[in-house]
Design a protein around this motif. Structure first.
Motif, PDB file in Angstrom:
ATOM      1  N   ALA A 195       0.808  -1.224   0.000  1.00 50.11           N
ATOM      2  CA  ALA A 195       0.000   0.000   0.000  1.00 50.11           C
ATOM      3  C   ALA A 195       0.847   1.283   0.000  1.00 50.11           C
ATOM      4  N   PRO A 196       1.909   1.361   0.831  1.00 53.36           N
ATOM      5  CA  PRO A 196       2.717   2.595   0.795  1.00 53.36           C
ATOM      6  C   PRO A 196       3.323   2.845  -0.589  1.00 53.36           C
ATOM      7  N   TYR A 223       2.689   5.892  -3.178  1.00 57.70           N
ATOM      8  CA  TYR A 223       3.800   6.660  -3.748  1.00 57.70           C
ATOM      9  C   TYR A 223       3.671   6.752  -5.273  1.00 57.70           C
ATOM     10  N   TRP A 224       3.423   5.616  -5.922  1.00 57.94           N
ATOM     11  CA  TRP A 224       3.349   5.607  -7.387  1.00 57.94           C
ATOM     12  C   TRP A 224       2.133   6.373  -7.883  1.00 57.94           C
ATOM     13  N   LEU A 225       1.084   6.426  -7.067  1.00 61.48           N
ATOM     14  CA  LEU A 225      -0.069   7.257  -7.392  1.00 61.48           C
ATOM     15  C   LEU A 225       0.404   8.717  -7.513  1.00 61.48           C
ATOM     16  N   GLU A 232       2.091  13.412   0.271  1.00 65.97           N
ATOM     17  CA  GLU A 232       1.874  13.729   1.684  1.00 65.97           C
ATOM     18  C   GLU A 232       1.266  12.535   2.419  1.00 65.97           C
ATOM     19  N   ARG A 233       0.347  11.871   1.732  1.00 70.43           N
ATOM     20  CA  ARG A 233      -0.344  10.723   2.320  1.00 70.43           C
ATOM     21  C   ARG A 233       0.627   9.587   2.650  1.00 70.43           C
ATOM     22  N   VAL A 234       1.640   9.413   1.813  1.00 73.20           N
ATOM     23  CA  VAL A 234       2.649   8.380   2.089  1.00 73.20           C
ATOM     24  C   VAL A 234       3.333   8.705   3.418  1.00 73.20           C
ATOM     25  N   LYS A 244       9.341   4.208   1.213  1.00 72.52           N
ATOM     26  CA  LYS A 244       8.972   5.205   0.209  1.00 72.52           C
ATOM     27  C   LYS A 244       8.779   6.594   0.815  1.00 72.52           C
ATOM     28  N   ALA A 245       8.782   6.701   2.133  1.00 75.43           N
ATOM     29  CA  ALA A 245       8.526   7.996   2.774  1.00 75.43           C
ATOM     30  C   ALA A 245       9.551   9.073   2.377  1.00 75.43           C
ATOM     31  N   PRO A 246      10.859   8.772   2.416  1.00 77.64           N
ATOM     32  CA  PRO A 246      11.817   9.822   2.030  1.00 77.64           C
ATOM     33  C   PRO A 246      11.619  10.283   0.584  1.00 77.64           C
TER      34      PRO A 246
END
Length: 135
Positions: free
Chosen positions: A50-51, A55-57, A75-77, A86-88
Motif C-alpha cells: 500500500a505505501p 507513492y506511485w499514485l 503527503e499521504r505516504v 517510500k517515505a523519504p
C-alpha cells in the motif's frame, strides 16, 4: 489458521496486482496506472504494498504535471506510512512538486524536512543538492 491463509492469499493478490500496475506505469500509461493504484488502495489498504502504491499514485500525478494532486498523494505516504521505505522519496517529490508550482518557501521547508527526517537516505543528499541551488 484460516485467517492467516486468507491474509496470505490477499497479500499474494495484492503483490501480483501491484507488479502489474507498476508495469503499466513504466510503459507510460499514467492514466491507467493512476486508476489502477486508486483501485488498489481501496481494495488492499493494509497490504505491505500500500505505501508503494500510494507513492506511485503520486508519481502518476507528477508525471501529468498535476502537481497539487501529486503533493496530496505524496503527503499521504509520509503521514500514513512514515516508516515506509517510500517515505523519504515521497517527501522529496512533494518538494519537487512545490518547486514546480513556484512555492519556493514551502518547497524549501519540505526539502529541509527530508534532510532532517531521513538524514541517511539518498533522498537527503538530493534534497541538499536542490537546497543549495535555492539560495
Amino acid at each position: 489458521s484460516r485467517r492467516a491463509d486468507d491474509r496470505a492469499v490477499l497479500e499474494r493478490q495484492a503483490r501480483e496486482r501491484y507488479e502489474r500496475l507498476l508495469g503499466v506505469f513504466m510503459e507510460g500509461d499514467l492514466d491507467g496506472a493512476r486508476e489502477g493504484f486508486l483501485a488498489f488502495l481501496m481494495k488492499f489498504p493494509n497490504s505491505t504494498r500500500a505505501p508503494n502504491a500510494q507513492y506511485w499514485l503520486g508519481e502518476c500525478y507528477y508525471g501529468k504535471k498535476q502537481y497539487q494532486e501529486a503533493i496530496r498523494a505524496f503527503e499521504r505516504v509520509v503521514v500514513k506510512y512514515p516508516d515506509s521505505n517510500k517515505a523519504p522519496a515521497a517527501l522529496l517529490k512533494k518538494g519537487y512538486a512545490q518547486l514546480a508550482l513556484n512555492k519556493h518557501q514551502q518547497a524549501k521547508a519540505t526539502l529541509q524536512d527530508v534532510v532532517k527526517s531521513y538524514p541517511q537516505s539518498p533522498e537527503a543528499q538530493k534534497a541538499s543538492d536542490r537546497l543549495s541551488h535555492l539560495k
